[in-house]
Each structure stands twice: as structure tokens, then as C-alpha cells.
Design a protein around this motif. Sequence first.
Motif, mmCIF file in Angstrom:
data_model
loop_
_atom_site.group_PDB
_atom_site.id
_atom_site.type_symbol
_atom_site.label_atom_id
_atom_site.label_comp_id
_atom_site.label_asym_id
_atom_site.label_seq_id
_atom_site.Cartn_x
_atom_site.Cartn_y
_atom_site.Cartn_z
ATOM 1 N N GLU A 4 45.140 -48.129 52.837
ATOM 2 C CA GLU A 4 44.570 -49.028 53.831
ATOM 3 C C GLU A 4 43.066 -48.834 53.908
ATOM 4 O O GLU A 4 42.544 -47.761 53.608
ATOM 5 N N CYS A 20 45.404 -53.638 52.675
ATOM 6 C CA CYS A 20 46.345 -52.654 52.134
ATOM 7 C C CYS A 20 46.507 -52.949 50.653
ATOM 8 O O CYS A 20 47.065 -53.976 50.275
ATOM 9 N N TRP A 34 52.984 -53.855 58.634
ATOM 10 C CA TRP A 34 51.967 -53.079 59.345
ATOM 11 C C TRP A 34 52.613 -52.478 60.594
ATOM 12 O O TRP A 34 53.347 -53.179 61.316
ATOM 13 N N ARG A 43 54.950 -44.580 66.866
ATOM 14 C CA ARG A 43 54.538 -45.630 65.958
ATOM 15 C C ARG A 43 55.342 -46.887 66.268
ATOM 16 O O ARG A 43 56.555 -46.830 66.485
ATOM 17 N N TYR A 93 48.983 -48.477 60.026
ATOM 18 C CA TYR A 93 49.603 -48.056 58.779
ATOM 19 C C TYR A 93 50.207 -49.249 58.047
ATOM 20 O O TYR A 93 50.831 -50.117 58.660
ATOM 21 N N TRP A 111 54.438 -45.522 52.475
ATOM 22 C CA TRP A 111 53.501 -45.558 53.591
ATOM 23 C C TRP A 111 52.107 -45.203 53.112
ATOM 24 O O TRP A 111 51.931 -44.360 52.227
ATOM 25 N N GLN A 113 48.067 -43.957 54.340
ATOM 26 C CA GLN A 113 47.573 -42.823 55.124
ATOM 27 C C GLN A 113 47.060 -43.235 56.494
ATOM 28 O O GLN A 113 46.825 -42.390 57.359
ATOM 29 N N GLY A 114 46.875 -44.541 56.710
ATOM 30 C CA GLY A 114 46.431 -45.043 58.001
ATOM 31 C C GLY A 114 44.931 -45.266 58.066
ATOM 32 O O GLY A 114 44.156 -44.620 57.350
#
Length: 121
Positions: A4, A20, A34, A43, A93, A111, A113-114
Amino acid sequence: QLVESGGALVQPGGSLRLSCLASGRALHTYSMAWFRQAPGKEREFVGYFKWSGDNTEYADSVKGRFTISRNSAKDTVYLQMNSLKAEDTAVYYCAASFLLAGTKESDYEFWGQGTQVTVSS
């Protein structure tokens, strides 16, 4: 792999676009989504995008303000965020799934890493 980018500090009412970038096995998935996690909270689902048919689904809290889109040539999915509010502050994320498009974390195998989004004046 998912990476991201685009997180930033933005004023209330402003806009921001997150990206992303998918690579490797994450390129051949059924859907991308997302999620976000605010400080001290679990989350939560924001929205998903199905590669086939361009179908999307959004959480009620962002419906009408956030839009997910893609650029297939760049293997990238975007989250366009408009009319941002302080409560949108979170780490965002990107996630991808081989099998389905769902609203739960467990629906997704990959996923990122944010990226941090902070909405503040």
C-alpha cells in the motif's frame, strides 16, 4: 505480495487516494479489499472489489464517500476517499482473496503492511 501507499495527513473534508500494488501470487486472486484499524479498535472492513465484473461492496460508514477502482495494466487497486472525517483516521490495509469477496479478515489470504491515514485540522 501487496504494497500500500498514499497514506498522509489530511484536513477534514479533504480527499486522499490510496494505492495497492499486487505482485506474485496476489496477482491471481478473485477479489481485493480494503480494511482499516483505528487506534484501540479492531480492524474493520471498508470495501471490496471483484476482479471479474468490477463488482464492489462498501461498509455503511464509507458508502457514498469512498470508491474502489483498479488499473489492471498497473496491477493496482485504488481507494479514493472523499469528504474525509476525523473518524476515518486509521491504518488502512489492502487484502486479497483467491476464493471469495467477503467482509471478514479471515476471508483474505494476502495482506499488505498498511498505510497511515490521519484526518485532522
